[in-house]
Design a protein around this motif. Structure first.
Motif, PDB file in Angstrom:
ATOM      1  N   THR A   1       0.896  -1.058  -0.110  1.00  0.00           N
ATOM      2  CA  THR A   1      -0.042  -0.061   0.042  1.00  0.00           C
ATOM      3  C   THR A   1       0.881   1.236   0.187  1.00  0.00           C
ATOM      4  O   THR A   1       0.358   2.350   0.080  1.00  0.00           O
ATOM      5  CB  THR A   1      -0.878   0.029   1.322  1.00  0.00           C
ATOM      6  OG1 THR A   1       0.011  -0.013   2.473  1.00  0.00           O
ATOM      7  CG2 THR A   1      -1.962  -1.159   1.346  1.00  0.00           C
ATOM      8  N   SER A   2       2.255   1.113   0.062  1.00  0.00           N
ATOM      9  CA  SER A   2       3.079   2.332  -0.289  1.00  0.00           C
ATOM     10  C   SER A   2       3.099   3.060   0.902  1.00  0.00           C
ATOM     11  O   SER A   2       3.420   4.179   1.207  1.00  0.00           O
ATOM     12  CB  SER A   2       2.717   3.015  -1.379  1.00  0.00           C
ATOM     13  OG  SER A   2       3.112   2.199  -2.446  1.00  0.00           O
ATOM     14  N   SER A   3       2.701   2.343   2.337  1.00  0.00           N
ATOM     15  CA  SER A   3       2.907   2.877   3.627  1.00  0.00           C
ATOM     16  C   SER A   3       4.437   3.144   3.962  1.00  0.00           C
ATOM     17  O   SER A   3       5.134   2.555   3.264  1.00  0.00           O
ATOM     18  CB  SER A   3       2.232   2.158   4.496  1.00  0.00           C
ATOM     19  OG  SER A   3       2.544   0.814   4.746  1.00  0.00           O
ATOM     20  N   ASN A   4       4.511   3.722   5.040  1.00  0.00           N
ATOM     21  CA  ASN A   4       6.044   4.002   5.600  1.00  0.00           C
ATOM     22  C   ASN A   4       6.300   3.627   6.921  1.00  0.00           C
ATOM     23  O   ASN A   4       5.323   3.808   7.870  1.00  0.00           O
ATOM     24  CB  ASN A   4       6.411   5.404   5.356  1.00  0.00           C
ATOM     25  CG  ASN A   4       6.558   6.141   4.017  1.00  0.00           C
ATOM     26  OD1 ASN A   4       7.280   5.443   3.212  1.00  0.00           O
ATOM     27  ND2 ASN A   4       5.572   7.048   3.573  1.00  0.00           N
TER      28      ASN A   4
ATOM     29  N   ASN B   1       8.329   6.088   0.865  1.00  0.00           N
ATOM     30  CA  ASN B   1       7.339   6.197  -0.373  1.00  0.00           C
ATOM     31  C   ASN B   1       6.441   7.370  -0.396  1.00  0.00           C
ATOM     32  O   ASN B   1       5.632   7.691   0.389  1.00  0.00           O
ATOM     33  CB  ASN B   1       6.140   4.872  -0.088  1.00  0.00           C
ATOM     34  CG  ASN B   1       7.120   3.658  -0.101  1.00  0.00           C
ATOM     35  OD1 ASN B   1       7.973   3.247  -0.931  1.00  0.00           O
ATOM     36  ND2 ASN B   1       6.810   2.724   0.843  1.00  0.00           N
ATOM     37  N   TYR B   2       6.694   8.130  -1.366  1.00  0.00           N
ATOM     38  CA  TYR B   2       5.951   9.379  -1.576  1.00  0.00           C
ATOM     39  C   TYR B   2       4.756   9.111  -2.164  1.00  0.00           C
ATOM     40  O   TYR B   2       4.017  10.129  -2.398  1.00  0.00           O
ATOM     41  CB  TYR B   2       6.850  10.310  -2.247  1.00  0.00           C
ATOM     42  CG  TYR B   2       7.805  10.972  -1.302  1.00  0.00           C
ATOM     43  CD1 TYR B   2       7.391  12.178  -0.894  1.00  0.00           C
ATOM     44  CD2 TYR B   2       8.992  10.327  -0.903  1.00  0.00           C
ATOM     45  CE1 TYR B   2       8.304  13.064  -0.017  1.00  0.00           C
ATOM     46  CE2 TYR B   2       9.808  10.996  -0.101  1.00  0.00           C
ATOM     47  CZ  TYR B   2       9.347  12.601   0.422  1.00  0.00           C
ATOM     48  OH  TYR B   2      10.281  13.350   1.244  1.00  0.00           O
ATOM     49  N   GLN B   3       4.349   7.909  -2.418  1.00  0.00           N
ATOM     50  CA  GLN B   3       2.858   7.629  -2.827  1.00  0.00           C
ATOM     51  C   GLN B   3       1.767   7.957  -2.029  1.00  0.00           C
ATOM     52  O   GLN B   3       0.704   8.306  -2.389  1.00  0.00           O
ATOM     53  CB  GLN B   3       2.782   6.168  -3.761  1.00  0.00           C
ATOM     54  CG  GLN B   3       3.591   6.033  -4.788  1.00  0.00           C
ATOM     55  CD  GLN B   3       4.940   5.489  -4.189  1.00  0.00           C
ATOM     56  OE1 GLN B   3       5.442   5.674  -3.175  1.00  0.00           O
ATOM     57  NE2 GLN B   3       5.647   4.854  -5.085  1.00  0.00           N
ATOM     58  N   THR B   4       1.994   7.848  -0.730  1.00  0.00           N
ATOM     59  CA  THR B   4       1.110   8.095   0.187  1.00  0.00           C
ATOM     60  C   THR B   4       1.555   9.077   1.383  1.00  0.00           C
ATOM     61  O   THR B   4       2.405   9.202   1.806  1.00  0.00           O
ATOM     62  CB  THR B   4       1.074   6.545   1.127  1.00  0.00           C
ATOM     63  OG1 THR B   4       0.899   5.479   0.104  1.00  0.00           O
ATOM     64  CG2 THR B   4      -0.193   6.887   1.984  1.00  0.00           C
TER      65      THR B   4
ATOM     66  N   ASP C   1       1.377  10.162   4.522  1.00  0.00           N
ATOM     67  CA  ASP C   1       1.204   9.633   5.780  1.00  0.00           C
ATOM     68  C   ASP C   1       1.872  10.314   6.687  1.00  0.00           C
ATOM     69  O   ASP C   1       2.704  11.307   6.416  1.00  0.00           O
ATOM     70  CB  ASP C   1       1.253   7.935   5.953  1.00  0.00           C
ATOM     71  CG  ASP C   1       2.503   7.849   5.625  1.00  0.00           C
ATOM     72  OD1 ASP C   1       3.776   8.549   5.434  1.00  0.00           O
ATOM     73  OD2 ASP C   1       3.085   6.342   5.265  1.00  0.00           O
TER      74      ASP C   1
END
Length: 119
Positions: A82-85, A102-105, A107
Motif C-alpha cells: 500500500t506504499s505505507s511508510n 514512499n512518497y505515493q502515500t 502519511d
C-alpha cells in the motif's frame, strides 16, 4: 584508477551552482550491521526489518558509534504494497543518515519528514 572509478562528472547548465558541477557517486551495498570491516567509502543499505532488529538488539550508543563511521540508509519493506511508510524517527535517532520513504502515500512519516527537512 580505482579511486576515480565511481566518479560522475556533470556540468551544470545553471550559473551560480558550482557545488553541483562535480558529483561523486558512492557505491551502495546491502549491509549487515555486524560487518565492521567494510570500506568507509560506501553506503550501507539496510531493509526496514534488519534496521528494526538491529535497533532492538544493540544499545543505542553502539548503534550511534557504528553510524558515525559508516554512511547508512534504510528502506521500507518490500511487502508494503500500500506504499505505507515505517516511522523514520527511531532510525534518525539512532544515527541512520537516510531513511527512504514512499512518497505515493501522504502519511505521518512523510509529514514528519517534510516538517524536519522542508524549508
Amino acid at each position: 584508477p580505482e579511486e576515480g572509478k565511481h566518479r560522475i562528472i556533470c556540468k551544470s547548465k545553471l550559473t551560480g551552482l558550482r557545488e553541483y558541477d562535480t558529483l561523486i557517486a558512492m557505491p551502495t551495498k546491502k549491509g549487515d550491521f555486524s560487518d565492521l570491516n567494510r570500506s568507509q567509502r560506501q553506503c550501507l543499505s539496510f531493509s526496514e526489518k534488519k534496521a528494526i532488529a538491529f535497533l532492538a538488539a544493540f544499545p543505542r550508543q553502539q548503534v550511534q558509534q557504528f553510524t558515525s563511521q559508516f554512511l547508512t540508509r534504510s528502506y521500507p519493506a518490500g511487502l508494503r504494497v500500500t506504499s505505507s511508510n515505517p516511522n523514520p524517527v527511531p532510525h534518525w535517532a539512532a544515527g541512520i543518515h537516510m531513511v527512504a520513504l514512499n512518497y505515493q502515500t501522504m502519511d505521518e512519516a512523510i509529514m514528519i519528514n517534510a516538517g524536519l527537512f522542508n524549508a
